[in-house]
Design an enzyme around this catalytic site. Structure first.
Site, PDB file in Angstrom:
ATOM      1  N   GLU A 151     -56.817  -0.642 -12.288  1.00 57.62           N
ATOM      2  CA  GLU A 151     -56.719   0.822 -11.864  1.00 57.62           C
ATOM      3  C   GLU A 151     -55.583   1.072 -10.779  1.00 57.62           C
ATOM      4  O   GLU A 151     -55.209   0.317  -9.993  1.00 57.62           O
ATOM      5  CB  GLU A 151     -58.294   1.292 -11.363  1.00 57.62           C
ATOM      6  CG  GLU A 151     -59.252   1.315 -12.119  1.00 57.62           C
ATOM      7  CD  GLU A 151     -60.348   1.835 -11.663  1.00 57.62           C
ATOM      8  OE1 GLU A 151     -61.319   2.380 -12.484  1.00 57.62           O
ATOM      9  OE2 GLU A 151     -61.097   1.452 -10.724  1.00 57.62           O
ATOM     10  N   CYS A 164     -51.773   3.692  -4.659  1.00 63.37           N
ATOM     11  CA  CYS A 164     -52.519   2.505  -4.502  1.00 63.37           C
ATOM     12  C   CYS A 164     -52.339   1.561  -5.641  1.00 63.37           C
ATOM     13  O   CYS A 164     -53.015   2.078  -6.622  1.00 63.37           O
ATOM     14  CB  CYS A 164     -53.735   2.862  -4.029  1.00 63.37           C
ATOM     15  SG  CYS A 164     -54.871   1.477  -3.522  1.00 63.37           S
ATOM     16  N   CYS A 171     -60.411  -9.919  -8.976  1.00 62.17           N
ATOM     17  CA  CYS A 171     -59.836 -10.742  -7.729  1.00 62.17           C
ATOM     18  C   CYS A 171     -60.533 -11.919  -7.639  1.00 62.17           C
ATOM     19  O   CYS A 171     -61.917 -12.036  -7.830  1.00 62.17           O
ATOM     20  CB  CYS A 171     -60.123  -9.747  -6.539  1.00 62.17           C
ATOM     21  SG  CYS A 171     -59.663 -10.158  -5.055  1.00 62.17           S
ATOM     22  N   CYS A 175     -65.370 -11.236  -1.869  1.00 58.62           N
ATOM     23  CA  CYS A 175     -65.687 -10.309  -0.649  1.00 58.62           C
ATOM     24  C   CYS A 175     -67.101  -9.673  -1.185  1.00 58.62           C
ATOM     25  O   CYS A 175     -67.057  -8.834  -1.877  1.00 58.62           O
ATOM     26  CB  CYS A 175     -64.887  -9.407   0.155  1.00 58.62           C
ATOM     27  SG  CYS A 175     -63.231 -10.506   0.499  1.00 58.62           S
ATOM     28  N   CYS A 178     -67.016  -5.915  -1.604  1.00 61.12           N
ATOM     29  CA  CYS A 178     -66.111  -5.275  -2.358  1.00 61.12           C
ATOM     30  C   CYS A 178     -66.099  -5.323  -3.777  1.00 61.12           C
ATOM     31  O   CYS A 178     -66.560  -6.193  -4.425  1.00 61.12           O
ATOM     32  CB  CYS A 178     -64.666  -5.740  -2.012  1.00 61.12           C
ATOM     33  SG  CYS A 178     -63.157  -5.139  -3.340  1.00 61.12           S
ATOM     34  N   GLY A 234     -57.197  -6.804  -6.426  1.00 61.59           N
ATOM     35  CA  GLY A 234     -56.599  -7.931  -6.467  1.00 61.59           C
ATOM     36  C   GLY A 234     -56.199  -8.424  -4.920  1.00 61.59           C
ATOM     37  O   GLY A 234     -55.818  -7.583  -4.035  1.00 61.59           O
ATOM     38  N   GLU A 235     -55.632  -9.587  -4.749  1.00 63.02           N
ATOM     39  CA  GLU A 235     -55.231  -9.995  -3.613  1.00 63.02           C
ATOM     40  C   GLU A 235     -53.916 -10.199  -3.785  1.00 63.02           C
ATOM     41  O   GLU A 235     -53.634 -11.667  -4.288  1.00 63.02           O
ATOM     42  CB  GLU A 235     -55.913 -11.570  -3.067  1.00 63.02           C
ATOM     43  CG  GLU A 235     -55.452 -12.392  -1.820  1.00 63.02           C
ATOM     44  CD  GLU A 235     -54.979 -11.518  -0.756  1.00 63.02           C
ATOM     45  OE1 GLU A 235     -55.714 -10.425  -0.460  1.00 63.02           O
ATOM     46  OE2 GLU A 235     -53.865 -11.528  -0.264  1.00 63.02           O
ATOM     47  N   SER A 268     -51.209  -5.712   1.722  1.00 60.51           N
ATOM     48  CA  SER A 268     -52.449  -5.896   2.441  1.00 60.51           C
ATOM     49  C   SER A 268     -52.914  -7.135   1.843  1.00 60.51           C
ATOM     50  O   SER A 268     -53.239  -7.266   0.961  1.00 60.51           O
ATOM     51  CB  SER A 268     -53.480  -4.548   2.301  1.00 60.51           C
ATOM     52  OG  SER A 268     -54.652  -4.889   2.902  1.00 60.51           O
ATOM     53  N   SER A 291     -56.683  -7.538   6.647  1.00 62.13           N
ATOM     54  CA  SER A 291     -58.309  -7.040   6.363  1.00 62.13           C
ATOM     55  C   SER A 291     -59.015  -7.923   7.206  1.00 62.13           C
ATOM     56  O   SER A 291     -59.237  -9.099   6.583  1.00 62.13           O
ATOM     57  CB  SER A 291     -58.490  -6.966   5.009  1.00 62.13           C
ATOM     58  OG  SER A 291     -57.595  -6.150   4.118  1.00 62.13           O
ATOM     59  N   LEU A 292     -59.254  -7.486   8.637  1.00 61.70           N
ATOM     60  CA  LEU A 292     -59.893  -8.632   9.335  1.00 61.70           C
ATOM     61  C   LEU A 292     -61.313  -8.342   9.228  1.00 61.70           C
ATOM     62  O   LEU A 292     -62.077  -9.055   8.913  1.00 61.70           O
ATOM     63  CB  LEU A 292     -59.460  -8.295  10.802  1.00 61.70           C
ATOM     64  CG  LEU A 292     -59.697  -9.280  11.554  1.00 61.70           C
ATOM     65  CD1 LEU A 292     -59.066 -10.510  11.283  1.00 61.70           C
ATOM     66  CD2 LEU A 292     -59.646  -9.038  13.288  1.00 61.70           C
ATOM     67  N   ASN A 370     -66.871   2.518   2.317  1.00 63.90           N
ATOM     68  CA  ASN A 370     -67.199   3.120   1.230  1.00 63.90           C
ATOM     69  C   ASN A 370     -68.315   2.483   0.473  1.00 63.90           C
ATOM     70  O   ASN A 370     -68.325   1.034   0.206  1.00 63.90           O
ATOM     71  CB  ASN A 370     -65.998   3.299   0.045  1.00 63.90           C
ATOM     72  CG  ASN A 370     -64.762   3.821   0.858  1.00 63.90           C
ATOM     73  OD1 ASN A 370     -65.183   5.130   1.411  1.00 63.90           O
ATOM     74  ND2 ASN A 370     -63.547   3.222   0.929  1.00 63.90           N
ATOM     75  N   CYS A 413     -60.812   2.685  -1.387  1.00 67.93           N
ATOM     76  CA  CYS A 413     -60.901   1.459  -0.905  1.00 67.93           C
ATOM     77  C   CYS A 413     -61.887   0.664  -1.293  1.00 67.93           C
ATOM     78  O   CYS A 413     -63.154   0.738  -0.980  1.00 67.93           O
ATOM     79  CB  CYS A 413     -60.622   0.921   0.617  1.00 67.93           C
ATOM     80  SG  CYS A 413     -58.903   1.653   0.956  1.00 67.93           S
TER      81      CYS A 413
END
Ligand code: SAH
Length: 433
Positions: A151, A164, A171, A175, A178, A234-235, A268, A291-292, A370, A413
Site C-alpha cells: 500500500e 508514504c 515487515c 513490532c 504495528c 517495511g523497514e 524512517s 522510531s524510538l 493509531n 501509520c
C-alpha cells in the site's frame, strides 16, 4: 558518547521488571506490551522473530527505474539503437509518468513496442483506491508481479504533497503495535517497485485525482509529489541497497530520475544502528527519523524487538552521528500509548538522553497511537499527551505533536497491511483480467 555521563537515577535497572514510578509521584499504572487477537512469531529462544534477510523468492523483472542512466544507455545500444533513446524513454517515465506507446511519438514506430517491453515490465497494478478527507488523502492497494500486495498513501497538505511509500512486502521487525509486521516479511521490494509508487502517484495527481488542481502555466509548475516518507510497509534499512538506489533516483535530475530535493525525503527506521551509520556516509542529506517509542531499554526491548540487538544509547549515538555528518536535524518518532510509554518520567528521561548528546540536533514528534487490533493498544489521554509534550519542550527539546492522516481508511501509520478482504479483492481483480 560515554553512557556513564548520563544520569541513570531514574532509569529502571537492568533485568528488573519495569518500575512504575521512578521519580515522580505520578501513580499511573504500567501496561506492558502484549499481542491480542494474533500471535507474535517467536524463535526457539522464545523471543519475537526478527527477519533481516528477505526470503529467496523470484524477483521482479528489471525495469528502467532499476538502472542508472548509463546502464539504460548501454542497454539501448545493445538493442542496436542510438544512446539518446535512453533519455527519451526516461523522460517519458519520470516526467510524463507514462509507459503508453501511443504517447511516445518521438520513438521509432517499428521499435516502440519492443523498447517498452524491454524497459517497462508492468510492476504495480492498482487493485483498490480508498479516498478520504474530501479527496485530500488516498490509499492505494497495489498488486505486484507475483501477487504480493503493498500500500501507499498520498496526502495533500497546504503547499505540499506527501507520499508514504512501502519498501518491503510485509515487515520482519515484528513490532507488536504495528499491523504490517503481523504476517512477517514476504520479500524486499525492488528499487523500481519503490519508485513506481511515486510515478503512479504523480500520474494520479496530473489526472486530477487528488482534489483541486493548481493552474498550470504562467510559470507555475504542474503539481507532483514533493515529499516522500518511507513510513509505509517495511523497514527501509533492512532493504538498504534497493532503498538507497531508489533514493538516488528520486533526487537525480531528470531524465535520470525525479529531480526531487533530498530534504523532502524522510527515511524512517526502527533503529538498525550499522545501517544508520552507513546512511550517514552516503552524502545524500535525506531527513532521518528514528522510531524510538521508549527511552528505556526495559520497555523498548518489549515494544521494539530489534532493541535486543541495538540498544537505546547505541541508536541515539548513531542518530547524533547522522546529524554531525549531514547537518540535518534528526526526528524522533514517539507513538504515545496509554499507560505504556507515556509517563512523565519517560518524557524527562528522553529529554535527558537527547540533551546529553548536545543541543539543536534533534526534535521529537509524538503521535497518538493509531488503533491496531488489541485492547492494550490505546492512544494516550489528551491531558497526558499534552504533559508529555510540555515536559520535553520545557527541557529544551523542540517537540511537536503530530497526528496521522487516513485513520478512517486504515491508512495511518502502523495500519498498512493487506487484509483478507484486500486479498480477495486482488484475486477477483486478477480473475477479471
Ligand atoms: N519500519 C520503519 C517505517 C515504517 S512505520 C520504522 O519503524 O520507522 C512508520 C512509523 O509508524 C514508525 O514510526 C512506526 O513505529 C509507526 N507506527 C507503527 N505502528 C503504529 C501505530 N499503531 N500507531 C502510530 N504509529 C505507528
Amino acid at each position: 558518547m560515554d553512557p556513564n555521563k548520563l544520569n541513570h537515577a531514574n532509569q529502571p535497572e537492568q533485568g528488573k521488571l519495569i518500575r512504575t514510578r521512578p521519580r515522580t509521584a505520578d501513580a499511573r499504572p504500567q501496561t506492558r506490551p502484549r499481542t491480542e487477537g494474533w500471535t507474535q512469531l517467536t524463535g526457539p529462544d522464545g523471543r519475537p522473530t526478527l527477519q533481516f534477510a528477505s526470503p529467496r523468492v523470484k524477483q521482479p523483472p528489471v525495469h528502467l527505474a532499476d538502472l542508472t542512466l548509463e546502464e539504460r544507455e548501454a542497454k539501448v545500444v545493445e538493442l542496436g539503437l542510438p544512446k539518446f533513446r535512453a533519455k527519451q524513454l526516461s523522460k517519458h517515465y519520470f516526467e510524463h509518468h507514462t509507459t503508453d506507446p501511443g504517447q511516445m511519438t518521438d520513438l521509432p514506430k517499428d521499435r516502440r513496442d519492443e523498447l517498452i517491453a524491454e524497459f517497462f515490465p508492468p510492476l504495480l497494478t492498482e487493485v483498490k483506491r480508498l479516498v478520504t478527507d474530501d479527496g485530500a488523502t488516498i490509499k492505494f492497494l497495489w498488486r505486484l508481479f507475483d501477487g504480493a500486495l503493498v500500500e501507499s498513501v498520498l496526502m495533500r497538505y497546504p503547499g505540499r504533497i506527501t507520499l508514504c511509500v512501502s519498501s518491503q512486502c510485509g515487515c520482519g521487525m515484528n513490532c507488536p503495535f504495528c499491523a504490517t509486521g503481523q504476517a512477517g516479511l514476504t520479500r524486499n521490494m525492488s528499487s523500481a517497485e519503490i519508485l513506481a509508487q511515486v510515478v503512479e502517484a504523480n500520474r494520479v495527481i496530473a489526472e486530477g485525482g487528488l482534489g483541486r488542481m493548481r493552474e498550470e502555466g504562467n510559470g507555475a509548475e504542474a503539481e507532483r509529489v514533493n515529499n516522500i516518507v518511507f513510513m509505509g510497509m517495511g523497514e527501509p534499512l533492512a532493504n538498504y541497497k534497493r532503498v538507497m538506489n531508489a533514493v538516488r533516483r528520486m533526487v537525480a535530475p531528470s531524465p535520470e530520475g525525479l529531480g526531487m530535493s533530498a530534504r523532502g525525503i524522510t527515511v524512517s527506521t526502527v533503529g538498525l544502528a550499522p545501517a544508520i551509520r552507513k546512511l550517514a556516509d552516503e552524502e545524500i542529506p535525506v531527513t532521518f527519523a528514528l522510531s524510538l517509542h521508549a527511552p528505556d531499554d526495559e520497555l523498548r526491548d518489549e515494544l521494539i524487538p530489534v532493541n535486543s540487538r541495538w540498544k537505546v544509547d547505541e541508536i541515539l549515538d548513531a542518530a547524533r552521528a547522522y546529524f554531525d555528518r549531514t547537518g540535518r536535524r534528526v526526528s524522533i518518532e514517539y507513538a504515545l500509548i496509554k499507560d505504556m510509554n507515556d509517563h512523565g518520567w519517560r518524557a524527562d528521561l528522553l529529554a535527558e538522553k537527547l540533551n546529553a548528546r548536545g543541543r539543536g540536533w534533534v526534535h521529537v514528534n509524538p503521535i497518538p497511537l493509531n488503533p491496531t487490533p488489541g485492547s492494550v493498544w490505546t492512544r494516550s489521554e489528551p491531558a497526558v499527551t499534552r504533559e508529555f509534550v510540555d515536559r520535553l519542550n520545557a527541557a529544551g527539546i523542540p517537540t511537536t505533536l503530530r497526528d496521522t492522516r487516513g485513520k478512517e481508511i486504515d491508512g495511518a501509520c502502523g495500519q498498512l497491511v493487506a487484509t483478507e478482504q484486500d486479498r480477495r479483492d486482488a484475486e477477483a481483480f486478477a480473475a477479471a483480467g
